[in-house]
Structure formats: structure tokens, C-alpha cells
Design a protein around this motif. Structure first.
Motif, short mmCIF file in Angstrom:
data_model
loop_
_atom_site.label_atom_id
_atom_site.label_comp_id
_atom_site.label_asym_id
_atom_site.label_seq_id
_atom_site.Cartn_x
_atom_site.Cartn_y
_atom_site.Cartn_z
N GLU A 69 0.83 -1.20 0.00
CA GLU A 69 0.00 0.00 0.00
C GLU A 69 0.87 1.26 0.00
O GLU A 69 0.54 2.26 -0.67
N SER A 70 2.00 1.22 0.70
CA SER A 70 2.92 2.37 0.70
C SER A 70 3.45 2.63 -0.70
O SER A 70 3.52 3.77 -1.16
N LEU A 71 3.83 1.56 -1.39
CA LEU A 71 4.31 1.73 -2.76
C LEU A 71 3.19 2.26 -3.65
O LEU A 71 3.41 3.15 -4.48
N ARG A 72 2.01 1.73 -3.46
CA ARG A 72 0.86 2.15 -4.28
C ARG A 72 0.65 3.67 -4.16
O ARG A 72 0.48 4.36 -5.17
N LEU A 111 -7.05 0.98 -10.16
CA LEU A 111 -6.12 1.33 -11.23
C LEU A 111 -5.54 0.11 -11.94
O LEU A 111 -5.26 0.16 -13.14
N GLU A 112 -5.38 -0.99 -11.20
CA GLU A 112 -4.85 -2.20 -11.84
C GLU A 112 -5.74 -2.67 -12.99
O GLU A 112 -5.26 -3.30 -13.93
N GLU A 114 -2.23 -1.17 -17.46
CA GLU A 114 -1.40 -2.37 -17.47
C GLU A 114 -0.02 -2.11 -16.87
O GLU A 114 0.52 -2.94 -16.14
N GLU A 115 0.55 -0.95 -17.17
CA GLU A 115 1.87 -0.62 -16.64
C GLU A 115 1.85 -0.57 -15.11
O GLU A 115 2.74 -1.10 -14.44
N PHE A 116 0.82 0.07 -14.55
CA PHE A 116 0.67 0.14 -13.10
C PHE A 116 0.48 -1.25 -12.52
O PHE A 116 1.09 -1.60 -11.49
N ARG A 117 -0.37 -2.06 -13.15
CA ARG A 117 -0.64 -3.41 -12.66
C ARG A 117 0.64 -4.22 -12.60
O ARG A 117 0.91 -4.92 -11.61
N PHE A 167 6.35 -5.74 -7.53
CA PHE A 167 6.73 -5.42 -6.15
C PHE A 167 6.15 -6.46 -5.19
O PHE A 167 6.85 -6.93 -4.28
N ARG A 168 4.88 -6.83 -5.39
CA ARG A 168 4.25 -7.82 -4.51
C ARG A 168 4.99 -9.16 -4.62
O ARG A 168 5.31 -9.78 -3.60
#
Length: 642
Positions: free
Chosen positions: A84-87, A449-450, A454-457, A463-464
Motif C-alpha cells: 500500500e505504501s508503494l501504491r 487502477l490495476e 497495465e503498466e501500473f498493474r 513489487f508484490r
């Protein structure tokens, strides 16, 4: 025929990238997904062997991540919190429409090539559209149609106090000088023409384009400002002029401009830097100031004292910077930074909101605006509605995607955002509703947003998966390999024959930031080797030391000296970073001999870790059987995708 062949090749390429490369358990990886990972992470040699080795590592990582999910590690509080912090950290870069941003960048670059000489009439909006304001505007427009001089009308009607003296002439402007909505009005008004009436939140605006010129660039300059005292009379202004003339004469005779600025200038900020101002361009300062300074023909030239409403100025040109005329990558990057810091970036958010509403199938519910406004008045103004209301807090106003937005959501939003930012009063409900719809669409987009980017997803998934990989490796391999002392001793006893010293030495290896530091320490060390700890401590910023037993091949010894006790080797330079190292030999062991557990522990941990990982991976391959698409793999190798 050629077109058909080209299409067939294109389709074959698409099919290859879309097909599955391998299955593992119930999951699969496509050719395209694997290639993206390979191209991103494989920075070494590109050979078929390296390609296959990376494929093996990639498959192993997918199995480990699958096992981490099966154990529920993706729900661990720390994993969830980190994600969530990265998000939240990367979200802002996705909250503007990239295509719209690039359009704004190109527009700003084009506008930066010219400057517009602008005159302005401003009629302030006192609250809502008052009868007085509308009456003034009607009179003004009637006189404009009759051909009355713009300057006279500005003096007569404009609420800008400066118009009384300058006839509305605000000088030259360029991109970013005005709010974006007014910049658009200026840049769409032809030379010699009067713009249409424009309503901003502050009031009504009319521009006249008095002329245009090619952009004159930006200026670096130093200034001495001798400010007029508050409410200065003619006598006070004359005294300031005498001081300005005196300083100018001193400068002409060779006095240091910076020192005079530091001593006499009333511009506190620039005086602290010997008069040097922040770089500036058209529209940043008073028109008289800009015209005078930009008239300086070369670096080092100094203006005679001149006045503006602020006082007397003496300015020295330091350098002039031309506006880039070609849209190079550097020029566009600099322009994009300015665009993203300006008010115009809000237009991209509005465009993005409209796009989201379309993609997420925005649908308005069946309600009347008059009902909602009356309901809102009853909440905000404690007014009893004049008619029966059919809305409640739970009534749905519209849907975005699968999300219902209710009257209660509207009330919470309007409570905070119904007031104008400039403090001039309350916005019309219709304006607040437009803003609320945009805000709701953007909020939905952020939380989903995911599904839309696609880039964000991919970034979130990478990262996950990375966190899951490290978590399960720590639990299954790294932690046990480092902390299970009994297992390590047992592994050592079972493999003692692997852990032997070759020819070795007790030694100190010195690591220096550079060859000079290494040479200086070596020289001092030879005088009194026993003081090596003190010598290193005195040079701790440039030198580090490691005292231990090393095999001879681990010791820096570029001259291949015989390593007897007391030997100090020559410095060895690391060509990759120009650091240098050398060794001081304390004791020499000429014969090979077994390592005890303490000496072998580092090697034992590494080997035991590898064994743990191998055994674990064998189990994972049984739990998640890997089935390779050999046809797709051979096609990748045949086309040398590595």
C-alpha cells in the motif's frame, strides 16, 4: 500479395507473444510475460546458454511465489502495508492522462517561441453575476463596437488599478505568465484584435493583442535596488536618485558591483548574493524593468539608474539564455517539468476523469437537480424545503463501475468544496456537482487502477511478487541456513572433506579509496607495522582493514612476492572503480590442512543454503508440475529472442 504476407507475419508474431510458454500447477506464464522479465533483468551476456539458465531461475521464482501465496504470505500485515505504501507513492504519476500531458507540453513549447504585447480590461465579479457588473459589461461592449480606443475604455471601466495610468497595457507576456485559462484567451486572439469576453472565477476579462514578437529569451542579471521610502515625496525621491547616480559612477570607475549591491541594495534576497537575481524572462517583472535590462547588448553591461514604481534600479547583465527553438528531448523534458508544476495540469485530470467515466460506464440515476439542490440547502443552510423531497442520504446519484455514489457522498464532498478557493463566496451547485463527478471518477480510478492501467498493474505485481519471494526465501532457506546451528554442524561433519585450507596466511588486507591513499599508508606501515590499527584509525574516511586468515589467491599481490611474515604487498588497483588494496602478512601456512568449523562456517552456510533450496525446489516441482510449451520455447531460441 505482399500485404497479405506482411499481415501473416504480424499475426504470427502476435500469436507467439500471446501464447503460453509454460504452466505450473494451475497457473501459466505467457511468452510475452517471460520475455519482458528477461529483457528487464538479464543485463549480462546474451547467449542461448544464459537464456536457458535465466529460464530455470525464472521458473524457480514462480514456484516459490506460488507457494508463498498458498501459505497466505500475501495477507501478512507487513506485506500488505509495504504494498500500500508503494501504491500511494507511485499513484500520482498515473493520475494524469499521458497523451493529454504530452499535448500540453507540445502546446507550451510552441507558445514559448513567441511573446504577446497585451492590454487587459478586468471587471471584478462581486459575488455572483450582479446587475451592476452586467450593466458595466454591456456598456463596455457597446463602446468597443463603436471603435472607442481600448486604452480609454480600460481607464474608464477596468477594475485593475494600474489601468488608470497604463491604459490596460500589461506589457509582453509569454507561456506560464498567466493562469492557463487566460493564457489560452491571449494566445487565441489575433494581432490587433480584441478577444471575446471571458468569465473567470475572479471576474470578466477582455484582452487586446497589441503585437507579437519572437521570444527574447531569459536573463541572468545582478541588481542594485534603491527603494523609495513609503509615501516618499519629491525630496525623498531626489535623495534616492543622487545615491543611485553616485553608485553608478563608482561602478563605471571600477568599483565591485557585487560589493555595492551587498552594501546598498534594498532587495534583501539578491543583496545576500552580491546582487545576483533569479533567472527571469518576459512577464516576470515590471515592463519598464524588463525592457531596460533586455536592451543590454552584452554580458557585463550595466544600465544607468532607471525608475519603476519600486524605486531606482541599476542592473548588470550576467548572461542571456535563448529559448530552445527545436523540440529536443532535453527541451521537452524541461518543458514537461514546468507543465506538471503549472495549473494547466488540472485539465489533464479532468480529461482523465471523462475517459474513466466512459470506460467505467458512468450512469446517472433518475433524480432532479432541483430536488438535490433543495436537499443540500436544507443541510447546509437549515432551510425548510418548499416542496416534498424524494431523496434520502442513501439515494443513489450515479454509478461509476460497480460503485454507487449516494446523496451522502455528495453532502460530504460539497461540505468541504462548495466554497471558492479565493474566498469570494459559494460556488453554484452545478459547478460543485461537475467537480464532484470528476473527483468520484478519479477516486474510483485510483482504487481500481490495476484494472485500467497495465503498466501500473505490472509494477504493483512485480513489487508484490518480489516481497513474497524474499519473505518465503527468508523463512524456508536463508533463515534456517544462518540460524540452525545444529544443522550447520551436522552438515559440516558430513562434508568435512570439502572444507580444506589451501596455502594460506594470517594477514591484514587494507582497502583504500584510491592508489594515493594506499601508497601513503603502505609507506607509513613499513616504518612500524605493529601500529597498523592506529594508522587505519587515523585514515578511517579513506581506509578500511580486514584481519583474518586468507588463502593466498585471495590476497592482493600484483608483484607475486614471497609471502613471508612481515611482507607488505604492493597496492593492487581495481580498474572498475580505481580503489586499491594491499596486504600485510602476519603468519604463513605453507601446507594445505583441514578447516575447523569456525573457519569453514561461511562456506558451510553457503553450501547448506544451496542444499536446502535444492531440496525445497524439488518438492515445489512435485506440488506445482511444470509443463513447458516446447514449440514456443524452440521458436524463441530459433528467433534468438535472447
Amino acid at each position: 500479395m505482399k500485404k497479405l504476407i506482411a499481415f501473416a507475419l504480424l499475426w504470427a508474431s502476435f500469436s507467439a507473444s500471446a501464447q503460453t510458454l509454460f504452466h505450473y500447477g494451475k497457473d501459466s506464464v505467457s511468452v510475452n510475460e517471460f520475455l519482458k522479465a528477461y529483457q528487464k533483468n538479464n543485463t549480462g551476456v546474451r547467449t542461448e546458454k544464459a537464456f536457458m539458465e535465466y529460464l530455470d531461475l525464472y521458473i524457480a521464482s514462480r514456484l516459490k511465489i506460488a507457494e508463498a501465496r498458498s501459505k497466505g504470505y500475501d495477507t501478512l500485515p507487513q506485506i500488505v502495508s509495504d504494498l500500500e505504501s508503494l501504491r500511494q507513492q507511485i499513484l500520482p504519476s498515473y493520475l494524469t492522462d499521458k497523451e493529454s500531458t504530452q499535448k500540453l507540453v507540445r502546446e507550451a513549447f510552441t507558445r514559448a517561441q513567441k511573446e504577446i504585447h497585451l492590454a487587459h480590461i478586468f471587471i471584478a465579479a462581486k459575488g455572483s453575476d450582479t446587475l451592476d457588473a452586467l450593466k458595466t459589461i454591456a456598456e463596455l461592449q457597446a463602446e468597443l463596437k463603436k471603435g472607442k480606443p481600448f486604452a480609454e475604455l480600460a481607464q474608464k471601466y477596468s477594475d485593475d488599478p494600474s489601468a488608470k495610468t497604463n491604459g490596460g497595457d500589461i506589457g509582453f507576456i509569454t507561456v506560464f505568465n498567466l493562469p492557463y485559462e487566460l493564457e489560452n484567451l491571449a494566445y487565441t486572439t489575433p494581432v490587433g484584435k480584441v478577444s471575446k469576453l471571458y468569465r473567470s472565477r475572479a471576474g470578466y476579462h477582455i484582452f487586446k493583442n497589441l503585437g507579437e514578437r519572437k521570444a527574447i529569451g531569459r536573463m541572468k542579471a545582478a541588481e542594485i535596488l534603491l527603494a523609495f521610502p513609503p509615501e516618499a515625496n519629491d525630496s525623498a525621491k531626489t535623495a534616492v536618485k543622487k545615491l543611485a547616480d553616485s553608485l553608478y559612477n563608482r561602478i563605471l570607475k571600477g568599483d565591485d558591483f557585487g560589493k555595492l549591491a551587498a552594501q546598498f541594495s534594498n532587495d534583501i534576497v539578491s543583496a545576500a548574493s552580491n546582487g545576483q537575481m533569479q533567472e527571469f524572462g518576459t512577464g516576470d517583472y515590471d515592463p519598464v524593468f524588463e525592457k531596460t535590462v533586455f536592451a543590454l547588448s552584452k554580458d557585463g553591461d550595466v544600465t544607468p539608474p532607471f525608475t519603476t514604481p519600486y524605486g531606482y534600479h541599476i542592473v548588470k547583465r550576467i548572461g542571456k539564455i535563448a529559448i530552445p527553438s527545436q523540440p529536443t528531448a532535453t527541451a521537452l523534458a524541461e518543458m514537461q517539468a514546468k507543465v506538471e508544476q503549472s495549473d494547466r495540469i488540472n485539465t489533464t485530470k479532468s480529461l482523465l476523469a471523462k475517459k474513466i467515466m466512459k470506460d467505467a460506464r458512468f450512469k446517472k440515476a433518475a433524480f432532479e437537480n432541483t430536488q438535490l439542490w433543495a436537499y443540500s440547502d436544507s443541510v447546509f443552510n437549515h432551510q425548510s424545503p418548499k416542496t416534498a423531497l424524494h431523496l434520502t442520504n442513501a439515494s443513489v446519484l450515479f454509478t461509476v463501475g460497480k460503485q454507487n455514489v449516494t446523496v451522502n457522498d455528495w453532502i460530504n464532498y460539497a461540505q468541504n468544496f462548495r466554497f471558492r478557493a479565493d474566498g469570494s463566496g459559494i460556488k453554484p451547485y452545478a459547478q460543485v456537482m461537475d467537480e464532484f463527478i470528476d473527483a468520484s471518477a478519479l477516486d474510483y480510478y485510483q482504487r481500481h487502477l490495476e484494472d485500467y492501467n497495465e503498466e501500473f498493474r505490472q509494477q504493483i505485481n512485480e513489487f508484490r511478487d518480489g516481497n513474497l519471494f524474499f519473505e518465503i526465501m527468508q523463512r524456508e532457506v536463508w533463515g534456517p541456513a544462518q540460524n540452525d546451528s545444529a544443522a550447520l554442524v551436522s552438515y559440516y561433519n558430513a562434508h568435512k572433506n570439502k572444507y580444506n585450507w589451501k596455502q594460506s596466511a594470517d594477514a591484514v588486507i587494507f582497502y583504500a579509496n584510491d592508489l594515493t591513499s594506499a601508497t601513503e599508508l603502505s609507506t607509513e606501515l613499513k616504518k612500524d607495522p605493529a601500529q597498523w590499527r592506529t594508522l587505519v584509525s587515523e585514515r578511517s574516511e579513506k581506509i578500511a582493514a580486514d584481519s583474518s586468515r586468507f588463502e593466498l589467491e585471495q590476497l592482493p599481490n600484483p608483484s607475486h612476492l614471497s609471502l613471508t611474515p612481515g611482507t607488505i604487498t604492493a597496492p593492487l588497483v581495481n580498474k572498475s572503480d580505481n580503489t586499491a588494496s594491499f596486504a600485510y602478512i602476519l603468519k604463513y601456512y605453507p601446507q594445505a590442512e583441514p578447516r575447523n568449523f569456525a573457519d569453514a562456517k561461511g562456506l558451510v552456510i553457503t553450501d547448506y543454503q544451496a542444499q536446502l533450496e535444492k531440496d525445497w525446489l524439488d518438492k515445489l516441482k512435485k506440488k506445482y508440475p511444470v509443463v513447458m510449451n516446447q514449440k514456443a520455447l524452440e521458436e524463441l531460441k530459433r528467433n534468438k529472442k535472447y
